[in-house]
Design a protein around this motif. Sequence first.
Motif, short mmCIF file in Angstrom:
data_model
loop_
_atom_site.label_atom_id
_atom_site.label_comp_id
_atom_site.label_asym_id
_atom_site.label_seq_id
_atom_site.Cartn_x
_atom_site.Cartn_y
_atom_site.Cartn_z
N ALA A 1 0.82 -1.22 0.00
CA ALA A 1 0.00 0.00 0.00
C ALA A 1 0.85 1.26 0.00
O ALA A 1 0.31 2.37 0.03
CB ALA A 1 -0.92 0.01 1.21
N SER A 2 2.17 1.14 -0.06
CA SER A 2 3.05 2.32 -0.09
C SER A 2 2.93 2.99 -1.47
O SER A 2 2.59 2.35 -2.45
CB SER A 2 4.49 1.92 0.19
N PRO A 3 3.20 4.29 -1.55
CA PRO A 3 2.99 5.00 -2.82
C PRO A 3 3.68 4.37 -4.03
O PRO A 3 3.10 4.33 -5.12
CB PRO A 3 3.54 6.40 -2.52
N SER B 1 -1.39 0.74 -6.46
CA SER B 1 -1.96 0.89 -7.80
C SER B 1 -1.81 2.31 -8.31
O SER B 1 -2.07 3.28 -7.58
CB SER B 1 -3.45 0.51 -7.76
N LYS B 2 -1.43 2.44 -9.57
CA LYS B 2 -1.32 3.75 -10.21
C LYS B 2 -2.53 4.03 -11.11
O LYS B 2 -2.46 4.88 -11.99
CB LYS B 2 -0.03 3.82 -11.03
N SER B 3 -3.62 3.31 -10.90
CA SER B 3 -4.76 3.45 -11.80
C SER B 3 -5.35 4.86 -11.78
O SER B 3 -5.91 5.31 -12.79
CB SER B 3 -5.84 2.41 -11.47
N TRP B 4 -5.24 5.58 -10.65
CA TRP B 4 -5.73 6.97 -10.62
C TRP B 4 -5.03 7.78 -11.70
O TRP B 4 -5.61 8.67 -12.32
CB TRP B 4 -5.46 7.59 -9.25
N ILE B 5 -3.76 7.45 -11.95
CA ILE B 5 -2.98 8.14 -12.97
C ILE B 5 -3.26 7.57 -14.35
O ILE B 5 -3.62 8.30 -15.28
CB ILE B 5 -1.47 8.04 -12.64
N THR B 6 -3.11 6.26 -14.49
CA THR B 6 -3.19 5.66 -15.83
C THR B 6 -4.61 5.68 -16.40
O THR B 6 -4.78 5.63 -17.62
CB THR B 6 -2.65 4.23 -15.81
N ASP B 7 -5.62 5.77 -15.54
CA ASP B 7 -6.99 5.85 -16.05
C ASP B 7 -7.26 7.18 -16.76
O ASP B 7 -8.27 7.32 -17.45
CB ASP B 7 -8.00 5.66 -14.92
N LEU C 1 -6.69 -6.65 0.81
CA LEU C 1 -5.48 -6.17 0.12
C LEU C 1 -5.82 -5.07 -0.88
O LEU C 1 -5.10 -4.07 -1.00
CB LEU C 1 -4.84 -7.36 -0.61
N ARG C 2 -6.93 -5.24 -1.58
CA ARG C 2 -7.29 -4.32 -2.65
C ARG C 2 -7.57 -2.91 -2.13
O ARG C 2 -7.20 -1.91 -2.76
CB ARG C 2 -8.51 -4.84 -3.41
N GLU C 3 -8.23 -2.83 -0.99
CA GLU C 3 -8.66 -1.51 -0.50
C GLU C 3 -7.50 -0.55 -0.31
O GLU C 3 -7.47 0.54 -0.90
CB GLU C 3 -9.46 -1.66 0.79
N PRO C 4 -6.45 -0.89 0.48
CA PRO C 4 -5.34 0.07 0.62
C PRO C 4 -4.52 0.18 -0.65
O PRO C 4 -3.98 1.26 -0.95
CB PRO C 4 -4.52 -0.52 1.77
N TYR C 5 -4.40 -0.90 -1.41
CA TYR C 5 -3.62 -0.89 -2.64
C TYR C 5 -4.18 0.12 -3.63
O TYR C 5 -3.44 0.83 -4.32
CB TYR C 5 -3.63 -2.30 -3.24
N GLU C 6 -5.49 0.22 -3.71
CA GLU C 6 -6.12 1.12 -4.67
C GLU C 6 -6.40 2.51 -4.11
O GLU C 6 -6.62 3.45 -4.87
CB GLU C 6 -7.41 0.50 -5.21
N ALA C 7 -6.39 2.64 -2.78
CA ALA C 7 -6.79 3.91 -2.16
C ALA C 7 -5.63 4.87 -1.93
O ALA C 7 -5.84 6.06 -1.73
CB ALA C 7 -7.50 3.64 -0.83
N THR C 8 -4.39 4.36 -1.94
CA THR C 8 -3.25 5.19 -1.54
C THR C 8 -3.06 6.42 -2.41
O THR C 8 -3.01 7.55 -1.90
CB THR C 8 -1.96 4.34 -1.55
N ILE C 9 -2.94 6.25 -3.71
CA ILE C 9 -2.66 7.39 -4.59
C ILE C 9 -3.81 8.39 -4.61
O ILE C 9 -3.59 9.60 -4.44
CB ILE C 9 -2.30 6.91 -6.01
N PRO C 10 -5.07 7.95 -4.78
CA PRO C 10 -6.16 8.93 -4.71
C PRO C 10 -6.20 9.66 -3.37
O PRO C 10 -6.50 10.86 -3.32
CB PRO C 10 -7.42 8.08 -4.91
N GLY C 11 -5.89 8.95 -2.28
CA GLY C 11 -5.90 9.57 -0.97
C GLY C 11 -4.86 10.66 -0.83
O GLY C 11 -5.09 11.70 -0.21
#
Length: 757
Positions: free
Chosen positions: A433-435, A439-445, A744-754
């Motif tokens: 979950a570290s930056p 997941s970088k999906s916030w960027i790549t989307d 696992l998914r929740e922190p993995y996907e929430a870090t960058i948007p947060g």
Amino acid sequence: MTLDTTKHAAQTPDDGQPWAELGLKQDEYERIRAILGRRPTGAELAMYSVMWSEHCSYKSSKVHLRQFGEKAPESDALLVGIGENAGVVDVGQGYAVTFKVESHNHPSYIEPYQGAATGVGGIVRDILAMGARPVAVMDPLRFGAADHPDTKRVLPGVVAGIGGYGNCLGLPNIGGEVVFDPCYQGNPLVNALCVGVMKHEDIHLAKASGAGNKVILYGARTGGDGIGGVSVLASETFDAAGDSASGTGKPTKRPAVQVGDPFQEKLLIECTLEIFKEELVEGIQDLGGAGLSCATSELASAGSGGMRVELDTVPLRDSSLSPEEILMSESQERMCAIVKPEKVDRFLEICEKWDVIATVIGEVTDGERLEIYWHGEQIVDVPPRTVAHEGPVYERPYARPEWQDALQADDADKLPRPATAEELREQVLKVVASPNQASKSWITDQYDRFVQGNTVLAQPEDSGMVRVDEETGLGVAVATDGNGRYAKLDPYAGAQLALAESYRNVAASGATPLAISNCLNFGSPEDPAVMWQFAEATRGLADGCLTLGTPVTGGNVSLYNQTGEVAIHPTPVVAVLGVIDDVARRTPIAFAEEGQLLYLLGDTAAELGGSAWSQVIHDHLGGLPPKVDLERERLLAEILISASRDGMVDAAHDLSDGGLIQALTESCLRGGKGVRIVVPDGLDPFVLLFSESAGRAVVAVPRSEEVRFKDMCGARGLPAARIGVIDGDAIDVQGQFSIPLAELREPYEATIPGLLA
């Protein structure tokens, strides 16, 4: 005010000139005077200043870059190598692919949106100038600390610029990286890559030959944006307060940042491709860094004669621009073509059809000089090679820094490891979950990955892949990688690890690596420690390419990425391009079929220097990076490619940053299936999960293929250990812990948007 003509310059040898303000050293200015036999005119001084800048002339790096030619491996695939706008490789069936990666670092810090957008536009025109249709882009990015306030200014602007420009061009963005580290706080790295496709006979080169042939400038009008962008902005450090000129922050350098218009560039692309189709040009060059100064001098230098240009015929957006400003302007969306007189009318017709402004601004001469006139008065009379190709060459002093031994002695082995299974589980969640690992999906989307309909793989896959031929399925894969933490610990090994990871990523997707491009990002070359890092990294990359058989086709050097005394980590970014006969046989990273067996390929050792674990858990950088074994990398690649081609694996993921647990997380979340992992005898569970040993991959093998796959690995001598099975909805490391994929998914996907909300 008297126009500074060549005649006036000869008559006023003692007139003061602003050579220092233009980034020239006194000895460089004196050399210009010696070349010309007089003082330069203002226009000549402008041309030499931009063309002799670090960014354009590579004056501090040339002596080291020569190794890429001296140690170049033999390659049947290489069609065009270093020295042109981009390298070209043969991918079979009569197709050629051109690709290149370049930097737009300093402009993107000053003006994130336009800096990044015009970085995309510039690299696309480099590919177009080779005769190719651009088919995809990628962007390796580095930013400061993820939680730093200025990262919230720079990153969203950069991402919006990349997406805005690339999406408007209709080019899929298929890969790249996003890395956060405090060392990039005042010097973010915005590297841009483009891939283009053509037939062999469509290759074009940048040269002006044939006396009487016309010089045509076409595309956007020339404006006041980007003046001095390469000579002033990209060829010096920022001071400790921010802006190199004022010390007050970002705004004062904004006029040096180009302004892009992707819709104009789209018209320019289609117009140029139609011009190529009708075989109307003898030579062509895009206008990027150094603008008209670069295009005219490089075309003339590479040609067989001279050139005469009427500068006052250049279409302008701003009629107040001086000749010097016109020559230095880096306004975007412009090209320069050499056209036979009898083909000029048709050339202009096609430009008019596409609503692209085109103007004959000069012609090729049978002389040896580049002559530029302003309303009939000569303001430039220079030997073009002295401007374009015979600039200064510095053998900068370099020395291994005094702190290097202490840094390497500060080994990660001393760091406390998790004492219990529960602590190991907690650290897994923290790392993924570290930056840098999240997941970088916030960027790549924000990027269109599938426009044009030929994208086969895109981020977060190991490599981006596009189809080249619809009938046969021929395709190419590209990956970019670079780990500045590894290179800080050992620049030679760090560069080879970047090469190895990109090479491995391409092979993991099923493609055969062919060639590389690179973007070498470093601090100030005037610092002997930085030059040592550069020399070592370049030597490591040249040696590595020779071993792997992947020639360097071109690239970029970006120096002065430094604020005050603080340089970025040495960051050699390596792009590897590979070919695959049929994209239907590509290998994705997703674990999607329950019951398939997981095999770990390669050897795992306790290698944690520069690792994600040491950074996230202990904020530590020290020791040595993972060992490099390029022969093992070659063997691993052969296995991955053969297994993909013969249907022996359904998924594959290389092991790099974050180790096995990171690869498992990405593959499980991508496919929506969990895994059960058994720790091999004699291996510490912590080392199994977090080691970043190179030359490794994890693959999913259908049970029906297990015997054949094991036999192939055994016959070729590649260690292959069965470590688990795809099963359930959790990552279950038996005897240690289980983490449901949902948890696992929740922190993995929430870090960058947060962080960026």
